[in-house]
Design a protein around this motif. Structure first.
Motif, PDB file in Angstrom:
ATOM      1  N   GLN A   1       0.087   5.263   1.307  1.00 13.18           N
ATOM      2  CA  GLN A   1      -1.339   4.953   1.403  1.00 13.18           C
ATOM      3  C   GLN A   1      -1.554   3.467   1.635  1.00 13.18           C
ATOM      4  OE1 GLN A   1      -3.797   6.456  -1.765  1.00 13.18           O
ATOM      5  NE2 GLN A   1      -5.502   5.080  -1.281  1.00 13.18           N
ATOM      6  N   GLY A   2      -0.798   2.634   0.918  1.00  9.97           N
ATOM      7  CA  GLY A   2      -0.915   1.191   1.084  1.00  9.97           C
ATOM      8  C   GLY A   2      -1.990   0.585   0.212  1.00  9.97           C
ATOM      9  N   ASP A   3      -2.156  -0.717   0.394  1.00 14.96           N
ATOM     10  CA  ASP A   3      -3.061  -1.484  -0.468  1.00 14.96           C
ATOM     11  C   ASP A   3      -4.301  -1.981   0.263  1.00 14.96           C
ATOM     12  OD1 ASP A   3      -2.040  -3.465   1.163  1.00 14.96           O
ATOM     13  OD2 ASP A   3      -0.857  -4.429  -0.408  1.00 14.96           O
ATOM     14  N   GLY A   4      -4.583  -1.426   1.422  1.00 16.23           N
ATOM     15  CA  GLY A   4      -5.723  -1.872   2.211  1.00 16.23           C
ATOM     16  C   GLY A   4      -5.345  -2.868   3.282  1.00 16.23           C
ATOM     17  N   GLU A   5      -4.224  -3.547   3.092  1.00 21.49           N
ATOM     18  CA  GLU A   5      -3.741  -4.504   4.078  1.00 21.49           C
ATOM     19  C   GLU A   5      -2.407  -4.061   4.687  1.00 21.49           C
ATOM     20  OE1 GLU A   5      -3.572  -8.407   2.444  1.00 21.49           O
ATOM     21  OE2 GLU A   5      -5.718  -8.488   1.954  1.00 21.49           O
ATOM     22  N   GLN A   6      -1.520  -3.565   3.842  1.00 21.83           N
ATOM     23  CA  GLN A   6      -0.217  -3.119   4.309  1.00 21.83           C
ATOM     24  C   GLN A   6       0.096  -1.743   3.750  1.00 21.83           C
ATOM     25  OE1 GLN A   6       2.358  -6.412   3.026  1.00 21.83           O
ATOM     26  NE2 GLN A   6       2.477  -7.056   5.166  1.00 21.83           N
ATOM     27  N   TYR A   7       0.960  -1.030   4.447  1.00 19.78           N
ATOM     28  CA  TYR A   7       1.367   0.301   3.997  1.00 19.78           C
ATOM     29  C   TYR A   7       2.781   0.555   4.506  1.00 19.78           C
ATOM     30  CZ  TYR A   7      -0.108   1.379   8.793  1.00 19.78           C
ATOM     31  OH  TYR A   7      -0.267   1.376  10.158  1.00 19.78           O
ATOM     32  N   SER A   8       3.384   1.599   3.963  1.00 16.74           N
ATOM     33  CA  SER A   8       4.714   2.009   4.407  1.00 16.74           C
ATOM     34  C   SER A   8       4.619   3.266   5.253  1.00 16.74           C
ATOM     35  CB  SER A   8       5.627   2.284   3.205  1.00 16.74           C
ATOM     36  OG  SER A   8       5.835   1.118   2.438  1.00 16.74           O
ATOM     37  N   HIS A   9       5.488   3.365   6.241  1.00 15.58           N
ATOM     38  CA  HIS A   9       5.745   4.631   6.902  1.00 15.58           C
ATOM     39  C   HIS A   9       6.726   5.385   6.006  1.00 15.58           C
ATOM     40  CE1 HIS A   9       3.632   3.375  10.597  1.00 15.58           C
ATOM     41  NE2 HIS A   9       4.080   2.174  10.276  1.00 15.58           N
ATOM     42  N   ALA A  10       7.315   6.464   6.480  1.00 14.74           N
ATOM     43  CA  ALA A  10       8.131   7.269   5.569  1.00 14.74           C
ATOM     44  C   ALA A  10       9.398   7.780   6.242  1.00 14.74           C
ATOM     45  CB  ALA A  10       7.321   8.449   5.039  1.00 14.74           C
ATOM     46  N   LEU A  11      10.477   7.752   5.474  1.00 13.56           N
ATOM     47  CA  LEU A  11      11.720   8.431   5.820  1.00 13.56           C
ATOM     48  C   LEU A  11      12.272   8.937   4.498  1.00 13.56           C
ATOM     49  CD1 LEU A  11      14.479   7.068   8.257  1.00 13.56           C
ATOM     50  CD2 LEU A  11      14.887   8.736   6.446  1.00 13.56           C
ATOM     51  N   LEU A  12      11.935  10.177   4.172  1.00 11.20           N
ATOM     52  CA  LEU A  12      12.104  10.668   2.811  1.00 11.20           C
ATOM     53  C   LEU A  12      12.858  11.990   2.744  1.00 11.20           C
ATOM     54  CD1 LEU A  12       8.536   9.867   1.502  1.00 11.20           C
ATOM     55  CD2 LEU A  12      10.640   9.017   0.454  1.00 11.20           C
TER      56      LEU A  12
END
Length: 406
Positions: free
Chosen positions: A278-289
């Motif tokens: 989801q991120g913090d409004g400025e940055q977020y992560s994509h996913a490899l899970l």
């Protein structure tokens, strides 16, 4: 993995089931499933996040190959699972630790797996990234940096030759042989100079593989992160992103903020993925899970809610899967593959609960029973009646006689 509903939203069917499950202290609990059957829509790729699911392999339960020596793979069932993941919108991260790479899956098996998946990905025009490492080098030896470079080059050349993207896997041989951070920089720099397209770096913590302790040349995570970031900034044009699996959200957030703008953070945090994606409004992560293998239909629905900017729905779907994920990945974390395959068996995506390397025995019946409860509470049992029936068979094999009651 589920079917499209006419309305395009989760569809539920009635008929709850009760099953006797073992608990601590050798007692039994009459557990009534709380979620009815669910089906999920599929709508193609996600818009706002790139999400890879690391995918497990399905063992050939009728093969004469000895499981303890690796066993054999059911290629048709294994490929069918990847097709299901693509249909749900995920890219597939192939021949990674979720596929028991280095823990049952040999490099020769991995090569065949990557080749088969790459051919199908071309047909499907689907996203595929495959692991390239050094695991064809004999274990329990040390090597020169030149030998490790050559090993990486061999696997990278093979993966790129299939048309797949590269995930540059962490190397046990490098972890055992490197004497300083400079050795890591030397090896990775050489390999990155030679790749044709940007790769995904792979930082797997020792909880996932104890033989990777001290990766990047330091026992301290902060120092290792600094050295890794220096490499990324130097070679950013050759790096699509980095997947880190440290189970420490603060470290991931810290590193994410220090990445070049062109380099993605792919979360590998199977404990804190809702917040990190989801991120913090400025940055977020994509996913490899790896957990996406187990919760793929629900994860697809959550990511589509995020695409629609429905953050409440996103968190409602994802947050209830976290207790299940934390259970599957509990210590010893590297045994999580057993839970991944067990859930695929419960959900009818394969006909048996057997694994290459005999890894179905890596978790206790109590662990699997709690997994069943948590999977139901997370709403990820696609057909609860089928799951209860299959859970009963596993319990009977453990000497726990009981009946499933509808």
């Amino acid at each position: 993995m589920g079917h499209c509903s006419e309305s395009g939203s989760i569809k539920e069917e009635a008929a709850l089931t009760t099953i006797l499950l073992p608990k601590q202290g050798r007692s039994l609990e009459a557990y009534t499933l709380v979620h009815p059957a669910s089906t999920y829509p599929t709508e193609g790729a996600f818009r706002t996040r790139t999400a890879y699911s690391a995918a497990h392999v399905v063992a050939d339960a009728q093969s004469e190959a000895h499981p303890i020596l690796g066993g054999a793979i059911d290629w048709d069932a294994t490929l069918a699972y990847r097709k299901a993941l693509w249909k749900l919108g995920f890219g597939v991260a192939e021949a990674m630790d979720t596929a028991q790479r280095g823990m049952g899956l040999t490099y020769e098996m991995a090569k065949e797996l990557i080749s088969i998946s790459a051919e199908e990905a071309k047909k499907e025009k689907a996203l595929l990234a495959s692991g390239a490492g050094t695991d064809h080098l004999p274990a329990d030896s040390t090597y020169t940096m030149s030998e490790i470079k050559q090993a990486y080059e061999e696997q990278c050349t093979f993966v790129e030759g299939t048309g797949s993207r590269i995930i540059l896997m962490a190397s046990r041989a490098l972890a055992a042989s490197a004497r300083s951070a400079a050795d890591y920089k030397d090896v990775y720099g050489h390999v990155l100079d030679g790749v044709q397209k940007p790769v995904i770096l792979h930082w797997l913590g020792p909880m996932f593989d104890p033989k990777l302790t001290g990766y990047w040349g330091s026992e301290t995570i902060s120092r290792a992160m600094d050295d890794c970031l220096a490499l990324i900034h130097q070679y950013e044009g050759k790096i699509d992103g980095i997947k880190i699996s440290l189970l420490d959200k603060d470290k991931e957030i810290e590193m994410r903020a220090k990445l070049p703008a062109s380099v993605r953070m792919y979360t590998g945090d199977d404990f804190n993925y809702p917040e990190l994606i989801q991120g913090d409004g400025e940055q977020y992560s994509h996913a490899l899970l790896g957990i996406f293998d187990a919760i793929a239909p629900a994860a697809s629905e959550a990511l589509r809610a995020l695409d629609a900017e429905d953050k409440d729905q996103y968190r409602e779907i994802f947050d209830k899967t976290v207790p299940l994920a934390r259970h599957i990945f509990e210590t010893p974390t590297y045994a999580y593959k057993t839970g991944i395959v067990f859930l695929a068996y419960l959900n009818g995506y394969q006909s048996h609960f057997r694994m290459i390397g005999g890894a179905e025995g890596a978790r206790s019946v109590l662990h699997l029973s709690e997994l069943f409860r948590l999977a139901d509470q997370a709403g990820v049992l696609v057909d609860p009646a089928l799951a209860a029936e299959r859970m009963q068979l596993v319990l009977k094999l453990a000497g726990i006689e009981q009946k499933v009651m509808s």
